[in-house]
Write a protein that holds these residues in place. Structure first.
Motif, PDB file in Angstrom:
ATOM      1  N   ASN A  97       0.826  -1.202   0.000  1.00 36.41           N
ATOM      2  CA  ASN A  97       0.000   0.000   0.000  1.00 36.41           C
ATOM      3  C   ASN A  97       0.862   1.255   0.000  1.00 36.41           C
ATOM      4  O   ASN A  97       1.499   1.591   1.003  1.00 36.41           O
ATOM      5  CB  ASN A  97      -0.924   0.008   1.230  1.00 36.41           C
ATOM      6  CG  ASN A  97      -1.909  -1.151   1.248  1.00 36.41           C
ATOM      7  OD1 ASN A  97      -2.292  -1.629   2.294  1.00 36.41           O
ATOM      8  ND2 ASN A  97      -2.309  -1.619   0.076  1.00 36.41           N
ATOM      9  N   TRP A  98       0.901   1.938  -1.162  1.00 32.38           N
ATOM     10  CA  TRP A  98       1.611   3.198  -1.276  1.00 32.38           C
ATOM     11  C   TRP A  98       0.673   4.340  -0.920  1.00 32.38           C
ATOM     12  O   TRP A  98      -0.511   4.305  -1.254  1.00 32.38           O
ATOM     13  CB  TRP A  98       2.137   3.395  -2.698  1.00 32.38           C
ATOM     14  CG  TRP A  98       3.238   2.448  -3.072  1.00 32.38           C
ATOM     15  CD1 TRP A  98       3.102   1.244  -3.687  1.00 32.38           C
ATOM     16  CD2 TRP A  98       4.636   2.636  -2.848  1.00 32.38           C
ATOM     17  NE1 TRP A  98       4.334   0.651  -3.865  1.00 32.38           N
ATOM     18  CE2 TRP A  98       5.301   1.499  -3.355  1.00 32.38           C
ATOM     19  CE3 TRP A  98       5.395   3.662  -2.272  1.00 32.38           C
ATOM     20  CZ2 TRP A  98       6.673   1.345  -3.314  1.00 32.38           C
ATOM     21  CZ3 TRP A  98       6.769   3.515  -2.223  1.00 32.38           C
ATOM     22  CH2 TRP A  98       7.399   2.376  -2.740  1.00 32.38           C
ATOM     23  N   ALA A  99       1.212   5.359  -0.268  1.00 30.15           N
ATOM     24  CA  ALA A  99       0.368   6.481   0.133  1.00 30.15           C
ATOM     25  C   ALA A  99       1.148   7.784   0.063  1.00 30.15           C
ATOM     26  O   ALA A  99       2.268   7.872   0.575  1.00 30.15           O
ATOM     27  CB  ALA A  99      -0.155   6.278   1.559  1.00 30.15           C
ATOM     28  N   ARG A 127       1.796  11.958   0.790  1.00 31.36           N
ATOM     29  CA  ARG A 127       1.564  13.003   1.789  1.00 31.36           C
ATOM     30  C   ARG A 127       1.990  14.324   1.154  1.00 31.36           C
ATOM     31  O   ARG A 127       3.038  14.407   0.506  1.00 31.36           O
ATOM     32  CB  ARG A 127       2.397  12.786   3.056  1.00 31.36           C
ATOM     33  CG  ARG A 127       2.241  11.415   3.712  1.00 31.36           C
ATOM     34  CD  ARG A 127       0.981  11.330   4.547  1.00 31.36           C
ATOM     35  NE  ARG A 127       1.066  10.210   5.463  1.00 31.36           N
ATOM     36  CZ  ARG A 127       0.710   8.959   5.171  1.00 31.36           C
ATOM     37  NH1 ARG A 127       0.283   8.667   3.957  1.00 31.36           N
ATOM     38  NH2 ARG A 127       0.813   8.003   6.080  1.00 31.36           N
ATOM     39  N   GLN A 145      -3.113  10.058   2.326  1.00 29.56           N
ATOM     40  CA  GLN A 145      -3.866   8.807   2.263  1.00 29.56           C
ATOM     41  C   GLN A 145      -3.283   7.865   3.300  1.00 29.56           C
ATOM     42  O   GLN A 145      -2.065   7.702   3.386  1.00 29.56           O
ATOM     43  CB  GLN A 145      -3.784   8.196   0.861  1.00 29.56           C
ATOM     44  CG  GLN A 145      -4.607   6.930   0.703  1.00 29.56           C
ATOM     45  CD  GLN A 145      -4.800   6.545  -0.753  1.00 29.56           C
ATOM     46  OE1 GLN A 145      -5.283   7.334  -1.546  1.00 29.56           O
ATOM     47  NE2 GLN A 145      -4.403   5.329  -1.107  1.00 29.56           N
ATOM     48  N   PHE A 146      -4.157   7.249   4.091  1.00 34.50           N
ATOM     49  CA  PHE A 146      -3.731   6.432   5.226  1.00 34.50           C
ATOM     50  C   PHE A 146      -4.399   5.066   5.130  1.00 34.50           C
ATOM     51  O   PHE A 146      -5.634   4.964   5.110  1.00 34.50           O
ATOM     52  CB  PHE A 146      -4.110   7.121   6.550  1.00 34.50           C
ATOM     53  CG  PHE A 146      -3.546   8.505   6.686  1.00 34.50           C
ATOM     54  CD1 PHE A 146      -2.320   8.712   7.285  1.00 34.50           C
ATOM     55  CD2 PHE A 146      -4.237   9.604   6.197  1.00 34.50           C
ATOM     56  CE1 PHE A 146      -1.799   9.988   7.405  1.00 34.50           C
ATOM     57  CE2 PHE A 146      -3.723  10.888   6.303  1.00 34.50           C
ATOM     58  CZ  PHE A 146      -2.498  11.076   6.904  1.00 34.50           C
ATOM     59  N   TRP A 147      -3.575   4.020   5.053  1.00 37.22           N
ATOM     60  CA  TRP A 147      -4.101   2.667   4.943  1.00 37.22           C
ATOM     61  C   TRP A 147      -4.429   2.119   6.316  1.00 37.22           C
ATOM     62  O   TRP A 147      -3.688   2.315   7.280  1.00 37.22           O
ATOM     63  CB  TRP A 147      -3.090   1.769   4.238  1.00 37.22           C
ATOM     64  CG  TRP A 147      -2.891   2.159   2.806  1.00 37.22           C
ATOM     65  CD1 TRP A 147      -1.947   3.003   2.313  1.00 37.22           C
ATOM     66  CD2 TRP A 147      -3.681   1.756   1.697  1.00 37.22           C
ATOM     67  NE1 TRP A 147      -2.096   3.155   0.960  1.00 37.22           N
ATOM     68  CE2 TRP A 147      -3.156   2.391   0.554  1.00 37.22           C
ATOM     69  CE3 TRP A 147      -4.795   0.906   1.548  1.00 37.22           C
ATOM     70  CZ2 TRP A 147      -3.693   2.201  -0.715  1.00 37.22           C
ATOM     71  CZ3 TRP A 147      -5.323   0.725   0.280  1.00 37.22           C
ATOM     72  CH2 TRP A 147      -4.779   1.364  -0.822  1.00 37.22           C
ATOM     73  N   TYR A 154      -8.738   2.139   3.092  1.00 37.11           N
ATOM     74  CA  TYR A 154      -7.925   3.324   3.300  1.00 37.11           C
ATOM     75  C   TYR A 154      -8.812   4.522   3.620  1.00 37.11           C
ATOM     76  O   TYR A 154     -10.029   4.499   3.390  1.00 37.11           O
ATOM     77  CB  TYR A 154      -7.043   3.623   2.078  1.00 37.11           C
ATOM     78  CG  TYR A 154      -7.786   3.975   0.815  1.00 37.11           C
ATOM     79  CD1 TYR A 154      -8.160   5.290   0.542  1.00 37.11           C
ATOM     80  CD2 TYR A 154      -8.119   2.983  -0.118  1.00 37.11           C
ATOM     81  CE1 TYR A 154      -8.843   5.605  -0.626  1.00 37.11           C
ATOM     82  CE2 TYR A 154      -8.796   3.297  -1.269  1.00 37.11           C
ATOM     83  CZ  TYR A 154      -9.159   4.610  -1.530  1.00 37.11           C
ATOM     84  OH  TYR A 154      -9.834   4.918  -2.683  1.00 37.11           O
ATOM     85  N   ARG A 163      -8.783   8.745   3.010  1.00 35.49           N
ATOM     86  CA  ARG A 163      -8.208   9.958   2.453  1.00 35.49           C
ATOM     87  C   ARG A 163      -8.580  11.128   3.350  1.00 35.49           C
ATOM     88  O   ARG A 163      -9.746  11.296   3.696  1.00 35.49           O
ATOM     89  CB  ARG A 163      -8.718  10.192   1.031  1.00 35.49           C
ATOM     90  CG  ARG A 163      -8.111   9.243   0.011  1.00 35.49           C
ATOM     91  CD  ARG A 163      -8.689   9.461  -1.368  1.00 35.49           C
ATOM     92  NE  ARG A 163      -8.040   8.590  -2.356  1.00 35.49           N
ATOM     93  CZ  ARG A 163      -8.597   8.230  -3.498  1.00 35.49           C
ATOM     94  NH1 ARG A 163      -9.803   8.665  -3.806  1.00 35.49           N
ATOM     95  NH2 ARG A 163      -7.944   7.446  -4.342  1.00 35.49           N
TER      96      ARG A 163
END
Length: 480
Positions: A179-181, A183, A204-206, A268, A270
């Protein structure tokens, strides 16, 4: 334990390692049969005896360094984390020969859930994460925060045995979430005097799956069971006896009873925020802004033999009113719910863990805060937060039916919550310090509900929208 050090003036290193251990045990205080009446909101008899052992070692660390030039000043930070989460969950049972839960609805038999014997369920999760970010000071009036994070989740199932000696080979891992996110943020001095700042941030936070992720589709779950329709209490003793059960409604446990969608995606959130801060007087500042959280791709276990479209047989019935009894003076009209079609009702249950459709949630928050810094012997902080909640009404399990959407708005339960806080410090002679705190919090919203027995089991029906009622607001005052 932790260690941190300034290797050189621009380079700083920190590292931590630790572990969390717990062992929670619940035992039955009675060996009487467990009897639940969902209409009357009563339960009696012994509770289930079980245990939860958690072992969670972890380590994390980061390196940060400063760099002048390159279009401004930079503070780079690179770090990572590693953690294993292990759950061992033995289930003993109810401690009586029945080893079951008899469920009635206002005295009428409806369901019986029978445990199939003691077992030990095991679920693991390995987490590895890495991140890099840059606090980039473009000018004296503007700073950017840019970063990216990778969370790698690998749930696994150790080798284990079911209650009758069934063996299940290890699955390590069951799947891998990479999971890429992103900031991104910006702080800007709007007036050039350092007194008015605009702050914009997005990320974005998984969601951390936890060991509950694998426990949902583990073929050896904590407590194997079979749930049957129970429509006849032949000996009128108020509880199920062998031979009184009807058709099989649901199963838990066994390799054929539960599956994992190979295309499942992690959940996730957002988040976007915008704040303006202003120093309106010396040592006195005000901040106001909004935060939006959007929850996406929730997952859960549903019986795919019973899709939403299979609940297509309308059934009108009387809303029993606040007393929960049909035929009394407070009955409030007719409500239409939906039974299953005959074909879906007779289909064998197949539980699939998957992303749930039409189950997104959003939360919109407005906040205002005033801060008076310590000066002339006192300080003060006051804040008010108001949130508009749009939570998915459709859930997993027995809540994955159109009946969960009754009195919902666009497939969501919508309500408001708020809170306020006043916190101060007052310096008195002889080094005495007085700290008054006042907190106010909105009550919990709730809808009046009742339980209706349908052809697939018991359904909890909202008789009104979730915002129709609220428990009393709470105000707490304390002084130290």
């Amino acid at each position: 334990g932790e260690s941190h050090a300034a290797v050189t003036n621009p380079v700083y290193v920190e590292a931590r390692a630790g572990a969390y251990l717990s062992d929670a045990v619940a035992t039955f205080k009675s060996t009487d049969p467990r009897i639940v009446d969902v209409g009357a909101n009563t339960a009696r008899g012994g509770s289930v005896s079980l245990e939860r052992e958690i072992n969670r070692p972890q380590a994390n660390g980061s390196v940060s360094f400063q760099k002048a030039g390159w279009g401004g000043g930079h503070t780079f930070r690179i770090g990572g984390e590693f953690m294993t989460d292990r759950l061992v969950a033995p289930t003993v049972g109810y401690g009586n020969p029945c080893n079951c839960v008899s469920t009635l609805n206002n005295g009428v038999p409806t369901l019986v859930q029978i445990l199939l014997g003691p077992n030990v369920s095991r679920n693991n999760l390995t987490t590895a994460a890495g991140f890099v970010d840059d606090t980039w000071r473009l000018t004296s009036r503007m700073t950017l925060s840019l970063g990216v994070r990778l969370d790698r989740y690998q749930p696994s199932l150790p080798e284990q045995q079911g209650p009758a000696g069934q063996t299940f080979a290890a699955q390590d891992p069951v799947l891998t979430f990479n999971n890429w996110a992103p900031r991104a943020g910006m702080n800007a001095d709007l007036t050039g005097d350092g007194r008015t700042v605009l702050k914009l941030h997005y990320g974005q936070f998984w969601v951390y799956p936890g060991t509950n992720f694998t426990s949902v589709f583990n073929p050896n779950p904590s407590g194997w069971s079979q749930t049957y329709a129970w429509t006849t209490d032949a000996n009128a003793n108020g509880r199920w006896d062998p031979g009184e059960e009807g058709r099989l409604i649901a199963v838990s446990g066994g390799g054929t009873s539960t599956r994992l969608d190979p295309d499942i995606q992690n959940t996730y959130v957002r988040q976007a925020s915008a704040y303006v801060e202003r120093e309106v007087a010396p040592d006195f500042g005000v901040r106001t802004g909004v935060v939006v959280n959007a929850k996406r791709q929730p997952y859960g276990a549903i019986n795919v033999s019973r899709p939403l479209g299979a609940y297509s047989v309308p059934v009108p019935f009387v809303d029993p009113g606040p007393d929960g009894l049909v035929g009394s003076a407070d009955d409030t009209g007719t409500v239409t719910a939906y039974n299953l079609t005959a074909a879906s009702l007779s289909a064998a249950p197949v539980n699939l863990t998957m992303n749930l459709p039409d189950s997104n949630s959003e939360y919109y928050t407005w906040e205002i805060t005033a801060t008076k810094r310590q000066r002339r012997g006192w300080s003060l902080l006051a804040s008010v937060t108001h949130t508009w909640n749009h939570e998915a009404a459709l859930g997993a399990g027995n809540d994955f039916t159109p009946n969960a959407l009754i009195n919902a708005t666009h497939n969501q339960d919508r309500f408001r919550t708020w809170q306020a806080k006043l916190h101060g410090t007052i310096n008195l002679p002889w080094q005495f310090l007085v700290v008054p705190v006042v907190r106010h919090q909105s009550g919990t919203p709730f809808a009046r509900t009742f339980v209706q027995t349908l052809n697939y089991g018991n359904a909890t029906i909202k008789a009104e929208p979730i915002a129709a009622n609220r428990t009393p607001d709470i105000t707490i005052v304390d002084v130290r």
